[in-house]
Write an enzyme that holds these catalytic residues in place. Structure first.
Site, PDB file in Angstrom:
ATOM      1  N   TYR A  55     -66.233  10.590 -61.745  1.00 15.56           N
ATOM      2  CA  TYR A  55     -66.710  11.027 -63.058  1.00 15.56           C
ATOM      3  C   TYR A  55     -66.113  12.374 -63.472  1.00 15.56           C
ATOM      4  CZ  TYR A  55     -70.394   7.491 -63.473  1.00 15.56           C
ATOM      5  OH  TYR A  55     -71.094   6.320 -63.602  1.00 15.56           O
ATOM      6  N   LYS A 111     -67.254   3.573 -48.593  1.00 18.94           N
ATOM      7  CA  LYS A 111     -66.240   2.535 -48.376  1.00 18.94           C
ATOM      8  C   LYS A 111     -65.213   3.127 -47.409  1.00 18.94           C
ATOM      9  CE  LYS A 111     -64.592  -1.575 -49.327  1.00 18.94           C
ATOM     10  NZ  LYS A 111     -65.311  -2.825 -48.975  1.00 18.94           N
ATOM     11  N   ASP A 167     -70.337  -2.523 -50.173  1.00 15.34           N
ATOM     12  CA  ASP A 167     -70.501  -3.959 -50.461  1.00 15.34           C
ATOM     13  C   ASP A 167     -71.668  -4.527 -49.657  1.00 15.34           C
ATOM     14  OD1 ASP A 167     -68.939  -3.452 -48.220  1.00 15.34           O
ATOM     15  OD2 ASP A 167     -67.415  -4.970 -48.650  1.00 15.34           O
ATOM     16  N   ASP A 182     -74.322   5.030 -59.112  1.00 15.18           N
ATOM     17  CA  ASP A 182     -74.570   4.495 -60.453  1.00 15.18           C
ATOM     18  C   ASP A 182     -74.786   2.989 -60.375  1.00 15.18           C
ATOM     19  OD1 ASP A 182     -74.609   4.405 -63.322  1.00 15.18           O
ATOM     20  OD2 ASP A 182     -72.567   3.610 -63.244  1.00 15.18           O
ATOM     21  N   ASP A 235     -78.623   0.614 -60.585  1.00 11.12           N
ATOM     22  CA  ASP A 235     -78.942  -0.449 -61.546  1.00 11.12           C
ATOM     23  C   ASP A 235     -79.317  -1.730 -60.810  1.00 11.12           C
ATOM     24  OD1 ASP A 235     -78.417   1.196 -63.739  1.00 11.12           O
ATOM     25  OD2 ASP A 235     -77.369  -0.396 -64.823  1.00 11.12           O
TER      26      ASP A 235
HETATM   27  C1  IPM Z   1     -76.488   6.596 -65.735  1.00  9.82           C
HETATM   28  C2  IPM Z   1     -75.629   6.032 -66.822  1.00  9.82           C
HETATM   29  C3  IPM Z   1     -74.479   6.995 -67.101  1.00  9.82           C
HETATM   30  C4  IPM Z   1     -73.696   7.148 -65.821  1.00  9.82           C
HETATM   31  C5  IPM Z   1     -73.570   6.550 -68.262  1.00  9.82           C
HETATM   32  C6  IPM Z   1     -74.353   6.395 -69.545  1.00  9.82           C
HETATM   33  C7  IPM Z   1     -72.396   7.454 -68.446  1.00  9.82           C
HETATM   34  O1  IPM Z   1     -75.162   4.767 -66.491  1.00  9.82           O
HETATM   35  O2  IPM Z   1     -77.043   7.697 -65.915  1.00  9.82           O
HETATM   36  O3  IPM Z   1     -76.624   5.948 -64.702  1.00  9.82           O
HETATM   37  O4  IPM Z   1     -72.837   6.316 -65.507  1.00  9.82           O
HETATM   38  O5  IPM Z   1     -73.943   8.118 -65.097  1.00  9.82           O
HETATM   39 MG    MG Z   2     -75.953   3.993 -64.725  1.00  8.41          MG
END
Ligand code: IPM
Ligand code: MG
Length: 380
Positions: A151, A202, A234, A258, A262
């Site tokens: 990032y 990884k 993985d 990240d 999710d």
């Molecule tokens: C998160 C989001 C952000 C990230 C995006 C919106 C840039 O997905 O906070 O997890 O990838 O960090």
């Molecule tokens: Mg995210």
């Protein structure tokens, strides 16, 4: 006199509010009403400073966030954020993007650790796509590195090959100091939990991952009472779906964190339920300085319709009370109010059980109603 004023000042917390885009303003309004309720019960108050940041910042000022907004967040005791972004600002060639505001805040405020607790409310087991028997005992904490890795690595730009073909480059870069501070935090957290750290990488491919392993081993020497496991990303992704209860603290680099968070959020039944805290090493008079936001995004498809689930933001406000404001009892009061509202059958649309007969037994609540129901259960 001076002492009295100091005591008064300690009872008013300065919070920078970033409602942002899409459903952001609705869920932040819900969390603000719940915080006001908890402040009334526990005898403290808030001074809110609302900032125009994100896509709305681009529309208003031409940038996602202005330097003075970052400074206002630094000067506040904590920051509460809804969500930023949306299709309106999604052009990949645009010079300014709402997400840049997030990176300016994370980098500018030194918020290197993103904490994402993954738990399943027992009332919501039916809303999870996982089999109920896999959900017993799920209580994990994802500790994601937030201010380095892909990032922030430079160069990150479009390129052209010598043959004229389009190309692009991103840079994965970590220093041992960046790894050590987040891994140390993960071990410290594990000590207050089930004393297990899973470090995800990884290492069979990436040099940065091999550095993560070495540094994590070194830090582990100071935490012999905590079990350490290394796991390839993985395999970690698979194990999260097959045996989520096996994890306690997971610590990992920015992009893996990240993606895994999710995935883990699905376990909880709805992305709308999950809170997060982004913290650094700076402490204020009340606790660690930090930024709090739900894990979900701006959900533009349901924005402005009173449909969004405010619980992720309300539970983020509880994390803010605990981590940044030194009010653990007020935090617990919010968490217990959320639990009682779920016990009483209140559900936003995303939390309704799939089975129509079970859904019918619930009380469907909009964003405002859900926040009000939580506030009522704090007052008593
Ligand atoms: C998160 C989001 C952000 C990230 C995006 C919106 C840039 O997905 O906070 O997890 O990838 O960090
Ligand atoms: Mg995210």
């Amino acid at each position: 006199m001076t002492e009295v004023r100091a005591a008064d000042a300690a009872r008013t917390y300065r919070i920078a509010l970033i409602p942002g885009d899409g459903v952001g303003p609705e869920v932040v309004a819900g969390a603000v009403s719940v915080l006001e309720a908890v402040g009334r019960r526990f005898g403290f108050g808030f001074a809110w400073q609302e900032l125009t940041v994100g896509g709305i910042g681009i529309d208003t000022y031409g940038v996602g966030i202005r330097p003075e907004d970052v400074e206002a967040c630094r000067a506040a005791d904590a920051v509460l954020l809804g969500a930023v972004g949306g299709p309106k600002w999604d052009d990949p060639d645009a010079a300014v993007r709402p997400e840049q505001a997030l990176f300016a805040l994370r980098g500018g405020l030194g918020l290197f650790a993103n904490l994402r607790p993954i738990t399943v409310a027992p009332q919501l087991i039916a809303a999870s796509p996982l089999k109920p028997e896999l959900l017993a005992g799920v209580d994990a904490m994802i500790v994601r590195e937030l201010t380095s890795g892909l990032y922030f690595g430079r160069p990150s730009e479009p390129r052209t090959t010598p043959e004229g073909e389009r190309a692009a480059i991103d840079t994965l870069w970590y220093t041992e100091g960046e790894i050590r501070r987040i891994v140390t935090l993960a071990f410290e957290l594990a000590r207050g939990r089930r004393r297990k750290v899973t470090q995800v990488d990884k290492a069979n491919v990436l040099a940065t991952s091999r550095l993560w392993r070495k540094v994590t081993e070194e830090v582990h020497a100071d935490f012999p009472d905590v079990e350490l496991e290394h796991r390839l990303v993985d395999s970690a992704a698979m194990t999260l779906a097959r045996w989520p209860a096996s994890f306690d603290v997971l610590v990992t680099e920015n992009l893996f964190g990240d993606i895994l968070s999710d995935e883990a959020a699905v376990i909880a039944g709805s992305l709308g339920m999950l809170p997060s805290a982004s913290i650094g090493s700076r402490v204020t008079a009340h606790g660690r300085h930090g930024l709090y936001e739900p894990i979900h995004g701006s959900a533009p498809d349901i924005a402005g319709q009173d449909l969004a689930n405010p619980l992720g933001t309300i539970l983020s406000a509880a994390m803010m009370l605990r981590w940044s404001l030194g009010q653990p009892e007020a935090a617990a009061a919010i968490e217990s109010a959320v639990s009682r509202a779920l016990d009483d059958g209140y559900r936003t649309r995303d939390l309704l059980p799939a089975h129509p007969a079970e859904a019918e037994a619930m009380t469907l609540a909009g964003t405002r109603e859900m926040a009000r129901v939580i506030g009522d259960r704090i007052a008593i």
